[in-house]
Scaffold this motif. Structure first.
Motif, PDB file in Angstrom:
ATOM      1  N   PHE A  18       0.834  -1.207   0.000  1.00 12.94           N
ATOM      2  CA  PHE A  18       0.000   0.000   0.000  1.00 12.94           C
ATOM      3  C   PHE A  18       0.868   1.256   0.000  1.00 12.94           C
ATOM      4  O   PHE A  18       0.568   2.241  -0.674  1.00 12.94           O
ATOM      5  CB  PHE A  18      -0.920   0.009   1.216  1.00 12.94           C
ATOM      6  CG  PHE A  18      -2.076  -0.947   1.104  1.00 12.94           C
ATOM      7  CD1 PHE A  18      -2.878  -0.976  -0.023  1.00 12.94           C
ATOM      8  CD2 PHE A  18      -2.373  -1.825   2.145  1.00 12.94           C
ATOM      9  CE1 PHE A  18      -3.946  -1.861  -0.125  1.00 12.94           C
ATOM     10  CE2 PHE A  18      -3.431  -2.705   2.052  1.00 12.94           C
ATOM     11  CZ  PHE A  18      -4.220  -2.724   0.912  1.00 12.94           C
ATOM     12  N   VAL A  21       2.230   2.066  -3.470  1.00 10.74           N
ATOM     13  CA  VAL A  21       1.193   2.614  -4.355  1.00 10.74           C
ATOM     14  C   VAL A  21       0.902   4.067  -4.019  1.00 10.74           C
ATOM     15  O   VAL A  21       0.847   4.939  -4.891  1.00 10.74           O
ATOM     16  CB  VAL A  21      -0.092   1.768  -4.255  1.00 10.74           C
ATOM     17  CG1 VAL A  21      -1.241   2.477  -4.981  1.00 10.74           C
ATOM     18  CG2 VAL A  21       0.124   0.389  -4.848  1.00 10.74           C
ATOM     19  N   PRO A 115      -4.945  -0.613  -7.617  1.00 12.87           N
ATOM     20  CA  PRO A 115      -4.333   0.635  -7.126  1.00 12.87           C
ATOM     21  C   PRO A 115      -5.134   1.893  -7.462  1.00 12.87           C
ATOM     22  O   PRO A 115      -5.265   2.787  -6.619  1.00 12.87           O
ATOM     23  CB  PRO A 115      -2.967   0.640  -7.812  1.00 12.87           C
ATOM     24  CG  PRO A 115      -2.648  -0.806  -8.008  1.00 12.87           C
ATOM     25  CD  PRO A 115      -3.965  -1.464  -8.321  1.00 12.87           C
ATOM     26  N   THR A 116      -5.677   1.950  -8.675  1.00 14.51           N
ATOM     27  CA  THR A 116      -6.431   3.154  -9.057  1.00 14.51           C
ATOM     28  C   THR A 116      -7.676   3.324  -8.177  1.00 14.51           C
ATOM     29  O   THR A 116      -8.033   4.449  -7.799  1.00 14.51           O
ATOM     30  CB  THR A 116      -6.862   3.088 -10.526  1.00 14.51           C
ATOM     31  OG1 THR A 116      -7.565   1.855 -10.768  1.00 14.51           O
ATOM     32  CG2 THR A 116      -5.648   3.155 -11.441  1.00 14.51           C
ATOM     33  N   LEU A 118      -8.008   2.158  -5.077  1.00 12.80           N
ATOM     34  CA  LEU A 118      -7.546   2.495  -3.737  1.00 12.80           C
ATOM     35  C   LEU A 118      -7.311   3.994  -3.618  1.00 12.80           C
ATOM     36  O   LEU A 118      -7.772   4.639  -2.665  1.00 12.80           O
ATOM     37  CB  LEU A 118      -6.254   1.741  -3.425  1.00 12.80           C
ATOM     38  CG  LEU A 118      -5.550   2.116  -2.117  1.00 12.80           C
ATOM     39  CD1 LEU A 118      -6.414   1.743  -0.920  1.00 12.80           C
ATOM     40  CD2 LEU A 118      -4.181   1.435  -2.033  1.00 12.80           C
ATOM     41  N   VAL A 119      -6.619   4.543  -4.582  1.00 13.84           N
ATOM     42  CA  VAL A 119      -6.322   5.980  -4.573  1.00 13.84           C
ATOM     43  C   VAL A 119      -7.616   6.791  -4.663  1.00 13.84           C
ATOM     44  O   VAL A 119      -7.806   7.767  -3.936  1.00 13.84           O
ATOM     45  CB  VAL A 119      -5.366   6.337  -5.728  1.00 13.84           C
ATOM     46  CG1 VAL A 119      -5.210   7.850  -5.838  1.00 13.84           C
ATOM     47  CG2 VAL A 119      -4.007   5.676  -5.514  1.00 13.84           C
TER      48      VAL A 119
END
Length: 229
Positions: A18, A21, A115-116, A118-119
């Motif tokens: 995490f 990222v 990842p996208t 999560l962000v």
């Protein structure tokens, strides 16, 4: 100001993933880390954090209890300016995630989230929105409706007392999983007006976000498991 994120997980490898990222994002920084809920509560006494990524199954103090200590005071009321909590789960519809939503979390994510996403989730929560789509939250509460207390004989009569008639209409539609756009179409209002109503509803009822509104509606018998909008 960058979004200050705290990572709470007993698996260092996951925290490392995490961290890699999130550190690549110009508007996010890792402000703190903790290996369990107890350490998270202790670290927050000195660290300034906006959003917490919180695991649920950890030693000493699990993520549900840690979330409750962070988000709610001793009377069960939301703590002003408390960090937003995103629960990390291994399985969809985890009963621990449901308990964490009741404890004050603003949403939940699967640990294998792209990842996208999560962000985007962190930015959304930091902006004041709930991460979990209302329909997803509703599906999860349907799954665990049997753990909810039996509603009063007059459902919601007291809890919705502060709301106007129009705000009650909007509240019920929010609780049934409708988006602002869908509510606007249903009530023939603009989305901006619906957004204003939602903001007032949350303020009057002492709720942090739409997720908490859905939980409140189920707990008070305003929405029943399996009921469709």
């Amino acid at each position: 100001m960058p979004i200050r994120v705290m990572l709470v997980d007993d698996q260092e490898l996951l925290r490392t993933g995490f961290r890699m990222v999130l550190q690549s994002q110009g508007d996010i920084e890792i402000a703190a880390e903790a290996g369990d809920g107890q350490q998270a509560v202790e670290v927050l006494r000195t660290a300034e954090v906006d959003v917490i990524l919180m695991d649920v199954r950890m030693p000493r103090l699990d993520g549900v209890q840690a979330t409750r200590r962070i988000c709610l005071d001793e009377h069960g009321n939301p703590v002003e300016n408390a960090p937003r909590v995103l629960i990390l789960t291994t399985f969809d519809l985890d009963e621990y995630a449901f308990a964490a939503l009741k404890a004050g979390a603003s949403g939940f994510l699967l640990k294998d989230v792209p990842p996208t996403e999560l962000v985007a989730a962190i930015r959304s929560v930091h902006g004041g929105d709930a991460v979990v789509a209302p329909t997803t939250t509703r599906r999860m509460i349907d799954r665990f409706a049997e753990v909810l207390p039996t509603p009063a004989s007059t459902p919601g009569s007291t809890v919705l007392g502060p709301l106007t008639d129009r705000e009650r209409e909007v509240f019920l539609l929010v609780s049934q999983g409708l988006s602002n756009g869908e509510i606007a179409a249903r009530l023939v209002l603009s989305e901006a007006t619906v957004k204003t109503h939602v903001g007032r509803i949350l303020a009057k009822l002492g709720l942090r976000d739409r997720v908490q509104a859905v939980v409140l509606a189920y707990e008070n018998g305003l929405v029943r498991a399996g009921e469709t909008p």
